[in-house]
Design a protein around this motif. Structure first.
Motif, short mmCIF file in Angstrom:
data_model
loop_
_atom_site.label_atom_id
_atom_site.label_comp_id
_atom_site.label_asym_id
_atom_site.label_seq_id
_atom_site.Cartn_x
_atom_site.Cartn_y
_atom_site.Cartn_z
N ALA A 128 0.89 -1.24 0.08
CA ALA A 128 -0.17 0.05 0.23
C ALA A 128 0.95 1.12 0.06
N TRP A 130 1.16 5.41 1.17
CA TRP A 130 0.85 6.09 2.41
C TRP A 130 -0.39 6.97 2.42
N GLU A 157 6.78 2.99 3.87
CA GLU A 157 7.85 3.65 4.66
C GLU A 157 7.46 4.88 5.30
N SER A 205 2.28 4.43 -6.90
CA SER A 205 2.64 5.32 -8.26
C SER A 205 2.74 4.37 -9.72
N LEU A 227 -2.96 2.15 -9.61
CA LEU A 227 -2.03 2.99 -9.81
C LEU A 227 -2.63 4.43 -9.79
N GLY A 228 -2.10 5.63 -10.12
CA GLY A 228 -2.53 6.66 -10.09
C GLY A 228 -2.75 7.53 -11.52
N CYS A 260 -5.70 9.37 -4.75
CA CYS A 260 -5.68 8.74 -5.94
C CYS A 260 -6.53 9.16 -7.09
N GLU A 354 1.12 13.72 -12.18
CA GLU A 354 0.02 13.42 -11.38
C GLU A 354 0.37 14.65 -10.32
P1 NAD Z 1 4.80 4.64 -4.42
O1 NAD Z 1 4.65 3.81 -5.67
O2 NAD Z 1 5.84 5.48 -4.29
O3 NAD Z 1 4.80 3.70 -3.03
C1 NAD Z 1 3.97 2.64 -2.95
C2 NAD Z 1 4.19 1.51 -2.31
O4 NAD Z 1 5.36 0.84 -2.95
C3 NAD Z 1 4.88 1.85 -0.83
O5 NAD Z 1 4.51 0.78 0.07
C4 NAD Z 1 6.64 1.64 -1.13
O6 NAD Z 1 7.17 0.90 0.22
C5 NAD Z 1 6.38 0.61 -2.23
N1 NAD Z 1 7.78 0.67 -3.01
C6 NAD Z 1 8.65 1.70 -3.35
N2 NAD Z 1 9.67 1.48 -4.45
C7 NAD Z 1 9.19 0.00 -4.66
C8 NAD Z 1 9.93 -1.06 -5.24
N3 NAD Z 1 11.00 -0.66 -6.18
N4 NAD Z 1 9.33 -2.33 -5.45
C9 NAD Z 1 8.25 -2.65 -4.84
N5 NAD Z 1 7.60 -1.48 -4.06
C10 NAD Z 1 8.15 -0.46 -3.79
O7 NAD Z 1 3.64 5.60 -4.29
P2 NAD Z 1 3.10 6.55 -2.79
O8 NAD Z 1 3.92 7.72 -3.24
O9 NAD Z 1 3.23 5.80 -1.65
O10 NAD Z 1 1.60 6.61 -3.30
C11 NAD Z 1 1.10 7.74 -4.27
C12 NAD Z 1 0.71 7.04 -5.47
O11 NAD Z 1 -0.39 6.00 -5.38
C13 NAD Z 1 0.01 7.94 -6.42
O12 NAD Z 1 0.41 7.94 -7.67
C14 NAD Z 1 -1.43 7.54 -6.23
O13 NAD Z 1 -2.21 8.02 -7.24
C15 NAD Z 1 -1.31 6.14 -6.16
N6 NAD Z 1 -2.56 5.67 -5.38
C16 NAD Z 1 -3.38 4.90 -6.26
C17 NAD Z 1 -4.46 4.34 -5.58
C18 NAD Z 1 -5.61 3.50 -6.29
O14 NAD Z 1 -6.31 2.77 -5.54
N7 NAD Z 1 -5.51 3.19 -7.67
C19 NAD Z 1 -4.61 4.58 -4.20
C20 NAD Z 1 -3.98 5.45 -3.59
C21 NAD Z 1 -2.61 6.16 -4.17
#
Ligand code: NAD
Length: 479
Positions: A128, A130, A157, A205, A227-228, A260, A354
């Motif tokens: 998930a 944050w 994190e 993301s 994703l977003g 999102c 985004e």
């Molecule tokens: P992020 O992609 O940076 O991180 C998401 C998760 O991925 C975190 O738990 C992180 O620890 C993990 N992560 C980081 N690097 C990784 C790797 N190399 N391999 C595997 N996992 C890894 O996203 P974020 O900044 O936490 O959240 C924001 C994004 O999430 C936005 O783009 C938003 O639109 C999207 N989002 C989508 C939904 C949806 O339901 N579609 C819901 C909420 C947020």
């Protein structure tokens, strides 16, 4: 990394080994049970709900601490209540979801029978982001448990206080081989995605989603990628502007735009541009008469994102856009007031990335075809919003754009409907969950054909004599 019980900090190889061991324990528990009964699944859902109720205040405080400031009402409405509703919905419908579904068989195979029998896949990994840390871990978990799976959860994190609170709470009600929470940084997340899960649900993301899909692909692990992207809100000429603005303001400023499915930018008819801007300003300032010091208004999660948002606004301003701030930023507490951005162009970062914060570009359009073209010029968005009363224009937008989901005359609420699948398309992700759709996504929908003692199939076995040839003629004629 911490896995359920506290363990000392370990190096990378030990961390990977600990994850592998945990997965092996869950896989063994799955194999020992294979298809849990309705009662066992309901019991897990009950324990999840009891845990949520017992810890809801602690979770709200933890999320508040992770954000710097987020009101317990926001967490209650958008996270705790959402998950409780999902649990209740699953409990109510589980019996019928679990029932094998009879499907018809063609005359040539009668009196055989065919059915689709849902079966747990095994161990599901859930990662998930944050922004809604509780909902985005536990809503997929509801689907995983309803479908009879085991699950390993990895919070972001960026929400360490909540992650730790959840880890302890989950350990209090679930055995480690049923549900386990794994905490740690991006390196743990990377090791997590390399595990051969039976299904992985990743919310985050688009850029990290690509890496997750690659890692999962090496194990042929199926992935749901949530994703977003840039979700547009289109205002039609027929819209009631005051009502539209108040709904848009609510959805944009909920969690300070860190949602999102928040409207990312607004398209409004050129003749209504200044009316739209004034209505949005009025609506935002009615809902939030102030920003700094206002407990209803959420802080930006981390300095990196706070600086990113300020940079997006500053770059747009330098490149010629008009940036209308509705308050003063409070840098010390990462409180960024909303800003309406006029005159943004496609080459500006604010229109390429985004936004994920309280900046709102408002763009004029001339005619519905231009609005459609603007949406279709970009990546396929996670959500699309349309406001108006003209059913013809509404249907034209619905038929000529593609997005993860749509709410008409409001924002965000399609994802709160138990009966609707939730998920993106194209760059906003693939796969769906929520309610029965989550149950099915996390089940093997096993096709089963039950042959009858009395089957004509034997007439077609070799050696192929005259009878087989005659049968083939009959089949050709009636198929
Ligand atoms: P992020 O992609 O940076 O991180 C998401 C998760 O991925 C975190 O738990 C992180 O620890 C993990 N992560 C980081 N690097 C990784 C790797 N190399 N391999 C595997 N996992 C890894 O996203 P974020 O900044 O936490 O959240 C924001 C994004 O999430 C936005 O783009 C938003 O639109 C999207 N989002 C989508 C939904 C949806 O339901 N579609 C819901 C909420 C947020």
């Amino acid at each position: 990394m911490t896995i359920q019980q506290d363990r000392p900090q370990a190096d990378d190889a030990t961390q990977v080994l600990a994850l592998t061991t945990l997965l092996a324990r869950q896989q063994a528990a799955y194999r020992a049970e294979m298809t849990p009964s309705l009662g066992a699944r309901r019991d897990r859902l009950d324990r999840l709900e009891a845990m949520l109720i017992a810890h809801q205040d602690e979770f709200a405080r933890a999320i508040d601490a992770d954000f710097g400031r987020r009101d317990a009402v926001v967490t209650g409405l958008t996270e705790t209540m959402t998950v409780r509703a999902a649990i209740r919905h699953a409990r109510r419908h589980l019996k019928s979801w679990m029932k094998p579904k009879r499907v018809g068989v063609s005359w040539a195979f009668q009196p055989g029978q065919a059915r689709i029998q849902p079966q747990p896949l095994g161990v599901v990994g859930i990662i998930a982001p944050w922004n809604y840390p509780l909902q985005l871990l536990l809503n997929p978990l509801v689907g995983a448990l309803a479908a009879g799976n085991r699950a390993m959860l990895k919070p972001s994190e960026y929400t360490p206080v909540f992650g730790e609170a959840l880890r302890r709470a989950v350990a209090g009600v679930f055995r480690e081989d049923e549900v386990a929470v794994v905490t740690g940084g991006a390196e743990v997340a990377t090791a997590f995605t390399a595990l051969p899960f039976d299904h992985l649900i990743f919310t985050g993301s688009t850029s990290v989603g690509r890496k997750v899909a690659e890692a999962a692909g090496r194990n042929l692990t199926p992935v749901t990628l949530e994703l977003g992207g840039k979700s547009p809100a289109i205002i039609d000429n027929s819209a009631d502007m005051k009502l539209t603005a108040s709904r848009l303001a609510w959805g944009k400023l909920l969690n300070s735009g860190q949602t999102c499915v928040a409207p990312d930018y607004v398209l409004t008819p050129r003749n209504r541009l200044s009316e739209t801007v004034e209505a949005l300003k009025a609506a935002m300032l009615t809902q939030y008469p102030s920003f700094a010091g206002n407990p209803d208004y959420t802080s930006i999660i981390a300095p990196r994102h706070y600086e990113r948002l300020k940079r997006l606004a500053a770059e747009a301003g330098q490149a010629g856009a008009e940036v209308i701030w509705l308050g003063e930023p409070d840098d010390a507490n990462r409180v960024l007031p909303p800003a309406l951005i006029l005159g943004a162009t496609p080459d500006m970062a604010v229109m390429r990335e985004e936004i994920f914060g309280p900046l709102l570009p408002v763009l004029p359009y001339d005619g519905v075809d231009e609005a459609i073209a603007r949406v279709n010029d970009g990546d396929r968005p996670l959500a699309l919003y349309w406001f108006g009363a003209d059913a013809g224009a509404r249907e034209k937008i619905l038929e000529n754009t593609i997005s993860g989901g749509v709410t008409i005359n409001d924002v965000i609420l399609h994802l709160a409907q138990d009966g609707l699948p939730f998920g993106g398309v194209g760059a906003s992700g693939y796969g769906h969950y929520h309610g029965e759709h989550g149950f099915r996504a996390l089940s093997k929908e096993k096709p089963v054909f039950i042959q009858s003692r009395f089957s004509a199939g034997g007439l077609l076995y070799p050696p192929y004599g005259a009878l087989a040839r005659r049968m083939l003629e009959i089949l050709k004629r009636f198929s």
